[in-house]
Write a protein that holds these residues in place. Sequence first.
Motif, mmCIF file in Angstrom:
data_model
loop_
_atom_site.group_PDB
_atom_site.id
_atom_site.type_symbol
_atom_site.label_atom_id
_atom_site.label_comp_id
_atom_site.label_asym_id
_atom_site.label_seq_id
_atom_site.Cartn_x
_atom_site.Cartn_y
_atom_site.Cartn_z
ATOM 1 N N GLY A 41 85.888 -5.572 31.755
ATOM 2 C CA GLY A 41 86.557 -4.564 30.943
ATOM 3 C C GLY A 41 86.255 -4.594 29.464
ATOM 4 N N HIS A 42 85.495 -5.570 28.992
ATOM 5 C CA HIS A 42 85.132 -5.607 27.579
ATOM 6 C C HIS A 42 84.026 -4.589 27.302
ATOM 7 C CE1 HIS A 42 87.446 -9.329 27.214
ATOM 8 N NE2 HIS A 42 86.784 -9.808 28.264
ATOM 9 N N SER A 43 83.979 -4.049 26.105
ATOM 10 C CA SER A 43 82.912 -3.133 25.719
ATOM 11 C C SER A 43 81.868 -3.893 24.907
ATOM 12 C CB SER A 43 83.455 -1.962 24.901
ATOM 13 O OG SER A 43 83.972 -2.412 23.654
ATOM 14 N N VAL A 44 80.608 -3.504 25.071
ATOM 15 C CA VAL A 44 79.496 -4.198 24.426
ATOM 16 C C VAL A 44 78.599 -3.172 23.734
ATOM 17 C CG1 VAL A 44 77.449 -5.628 24.762
ATOM 18 C CG2 VAL A 44 79.523 -6.088 26.096
ATOM 19 N N ARG A 45 78.236 -3.468 22.489
ATOM 20 C CA ARG A 45 77.323 -2.608 21.733
ATOM 21 C C ARG A 45 76.215 -3.464 21.145
ATOM 22 N NH1 ARG A 45 77.061 -0.906 16.251
ATOM 23 N NH2 ARG A 45 78.943 -2.117 15.807
ATOM 24 N N ILE A 46 74.968 -2.995 21.267
ATOM 25 C CA ILE A 46 73.826 -3.674 20.667
ATOM 26 C C ILE A 46 73.556 -3.043 19.310
ATOM 27 C CG2 ILE A 46 71.430 -4.391 20.953
ATOM 28 C CD1 ILE A 46 73.354 -5.462 23.102
ATOM 29 N N GLN A 47 73.648 -3.835 18.241
ATOM 30 C CA GLN A 47 73.415 -3.353 16.883
ATOM 31 C C GLN A 47 72.070 -3.886 16.390
ATOM 32 O OE1 GLN A 47 75.089 -1.288 14.651
ATOM 33 N NE2 GLN A 47 73.226 -1.623 13.453
ATOM 34 N N GLN A 48 71.076 -3.011 16.288
ATOM 35 C CA GLN A 48 69.744 -3.400 15.830
ATOM 36 C C GLN A 48 69.671 -3.313 14.313
ATOM 37 O OE1 GLN A 48 67.486 -0.866 18.988
ATOM 38 N NE2 GLN A 48 66.158 -2.602 18.512
ATOM 39 N N GLY A 49 69.726 -4.464 13.668
ATOM 40 C CA GLY A 49 69.702 -4.501 12.210
ATOM 41 C C GLY A 49 71.090 -4.377 11.623
ATOM 42 N N PRO A 50 71.248 -4.786 10.369
ATOM 43 C CA PRO A 50 72.561 -4.691 9.712
ATOM 44 C C PRO A 50 73.028 -3.245 9.584
ATOM 45 C CG PRO A 50 71.074 -6.143 8.494
ATOM 46 C CD PRO A 50 70.241 -5.430 9.515
ATOM 47 N N SER A 51 74.330 -3.077 9.556
ATOM 48 C CA SER A 51 74.945 -1.754 9.412
ATOM 49 C C SER A 51 76.028 -1.844 8.340
ATOM 50 C CB SER A 51 75.538 -1.315 10.755
ATOM 51 O OG SER A 51 76.278 -0.125 10.611
ATOM 52 N N LYS A 52 76.611 -0.715 8.020
ATOM 53 C CA LYS A 52 77.709 -0.703 7.053
ATOM 54 C C LYS A 52 79.059 -0.847 7.741
ATOM 55 C CE LYS A 52 75.224 2.151 3.678
ATOM 56 N NZ LYS A 52 75.229 3.419 2.892
ATOM 57 N N THR A 53 79.073 -0.762 9.064
ATOM 58 C CA THR A 53 80.337 -0.811 9.792
ATOM 59 C C THR A 53 80.459 -2.118 10.569
ATOM 60 O OG1 THR A 53 79.368 0.286 11.727
ATOM 61 C CG2 THR A 53 80.334 1.690 10.026
ATOM 62 N N HIS A 54 81.713 -2.496 10.832
ATOM 63 C CA HIS A 54 82.006 -3.720 11.576
ATOM 64 C C HIS A 54 83.050 -3.425 12.649
ATOM 65 C CE1 HIS A 54 80.400 -5.197 7.720
ATOM 66 N NE2 HIS A 54 79.972 -6.233 8.407
ATOM 67 N N GLY A 55 82.799 -2.408 13.450
ATOM 68 C CA GLY A 55 83.772 -1.956 14.426
ATOM 69 C C GLY A 55 83.766 -2.763 15.704
ATOM 70 N N ALA A 56 84.146 -4.030 15.626
ATOM 71 C CA ALA A 56 84.217 -4.882 16.816
ATOM 72 C C ALA A 56 85.190 -6.026 16.557
ATOM 73 C CB ALA A 56 82.840 -5.432 17.176
ATOM 74 N N ALA A 65 64.498 -15.153 15.954
ATOM 75 C CA ALA A 65 63.547 -15.658 14.962
ATOM 76 C C ALA A 65 64.044 -17.030 14.538
ATOM 77 C CB ALA A 65 63.452 -14.728 13.759
ATOM 78 N N THR A 66 63.146 -17.869 14.093
ATOM 79 C CA THR A 66 63.526 -19.231 13.716
ATOM 80 C C THR A 66 64.553 -19.224 12.591
ATOM 81 O OG1 THR A 66 61.319 -19.993 14.334
ATOM 82 C CG2 THR A 66 62.647 -21.467 12.965
ATOM 83 N N THR A 67 64.312 -18.402 11.579
ATOM 84 C CA THR A 67 65.223 -18.299 10.443
ATOM 85 C C THR A 67 65.759 -16.884 10.353
ATOM 86 O OG1 THR A 67 63.961 -19.974 9.235
ATOM 87 C CG2 THR A 67 65.480 -18.627 7.959
ATOM 88 N N THR A 68 67.067 -16.753 10.320
ATOM 89 C CA THR A 68 67.704 -15.448 10.196
ATOM 90 C C THR A 68 67.908 -15.137 8.719
ATOM 91 O OG1 THR A 68 68.869 -15.823 12.287
ATOM 92 C CG2 THR A 68 69.694 -14.058 10.875
ATOM 93 N N SER A 69 67.428 -13.982 8.292
ATOM 94 C CA SER A 69 67.483 -13.644 6.867
ATOM 95 C C SER A 69 68.919 -13.418 6.401
ATOM 96 C CB SER A 69 66.633 -12.406 6.585
ATOM 97 O OG SER A 69 67.101 -11.293 7.320
ATOM 98 N N ALA A 70 69.113 -13.522 5.083
ATOM 99 C CA ALA A 70 70.451 -13.491 4.489
ATOM 100 C C ALA A 70 71.175 -12.180 4.740
ATOM 101 C CB ALA A 70 70.353 -13.766 2.993
ATOM 102 N N ASP A 71 70.439 -11.054 4.790
ATOM 103 C CA ASP A 71 71.123 -9.775 4.994
ATOM 104 C C ASP A 71 71.783 -9.695 6.361
ATOM 105 O OD1 ASP A 71 68.551 -9.788 6.065
ATOM 106 O OD2 ASP A 71 68.238 -7.635 5.803
ATOM 107 N N TYR A 72 71.159 -10.295 7.369
ATOM 108 C CA TYR A 72 71.762 -10.337 8.703
ATOM 109 C C TYR A 72 72.978 -11.271 8.716
ATOM 110 C CZ TYR A 72 67.932 -7.767 10.915
ATOM 111 O OH TYR A 72 67.044 -6.790 11.293
ATOM 112 N N VAL A 73 72.844 -12.412 8.070
ATOM 113 C CA VAL A 73 73.959 -13.367 8.028
ATOM 114 C C VAL A 73 75.150 -12.763 7.286
ATOM 115 C CG1 VAL A 73 74.714 -15.636 7.218
ATOM 116 C CG2 VAL A 73 72.422 -15.357 8.198
#
Length: 283
Positions: A41-56, A65-73
């Motif tokens: 019953g949980h909903s799942v969304r795949i977000q490719q790249g950073p977004s302006k929303t955090h609806g979860a 990737a070995t190192t995740t860049s700061a914008d993703y973090v």
Amino acid sequence: MARVTVITHEHDRFLGKRNLMLRRGSPYLLFDVLEQLKSRGHSVRIQQGPSKTHGADIAVLHVDATTTSADYVDYARGFPFCLNVGAADISKRLISGALITEGDAWQGPVIVKSNLNNQGIPEILLNRRSKRAGKPPPFPHLQAPRPYEVYGSLGEVPDDIFECDDLVVEKFIPETEPDGFAVRFWVFCGERERCTRYVSPNSLVKASQTFRREPVPVPDEMRERRRELAFDYGKFDFVLHEGRAILLDANKTPGRPQNLVKMFAAGASDLADGFEGLIRRAR
């Protein structure tokens, strides 16, 4: 029920092509866990790249990737809770417990590896897809991949290896068996886990090339390393050497070997239980 967001690199292909049954597949173990969560019953969304929303309610930082860049973090930190937000770097220099230097006293065989996870192949794929999309490569200084090389001793390693920032030298210490070599793989999500010892005829042990598997306990040293590396979900490859557990590889985006897909999928329900435990903790 929770809303789950999986944050991938903008050029990653978390979902594979549809098969003849018009079903989606994926090269990643997390796919099976998400399928379990959706069935509950949980909903799942795949977000490719950073977004302006955090609806979860909860997110997973799943950048292959070995190192995740700061914008993703930074984007991941905007969610109420995000798995693996603290595990942004899994380079060998950070995680390996078998590293040695040029002047080390180690007398046994050694192995030369890429400092990057999986020989840098994920970064190569992301660069290619980025180029096809008309965008600059996310890893512009990437070196060409090179196969693992085993040497009988440290003295046999070419001098220039130690001058390469993209390479590391480790003690070569697979667990030896009368019929092969063994490595232990620990897969976990929250408080749920499975740890398996794989035996292979090859000294470079891969899960897909093994002929014997057996469950084994998780040593306290590995649990401590998991806390230090801030892993909520992932896979650790390690060996027991002279009575100590030695971490060789830590993967925050573990895959599903093609010949072991059914076996990996069978354990997804338990890992999904662990994910739901993290959901409860986030709330």
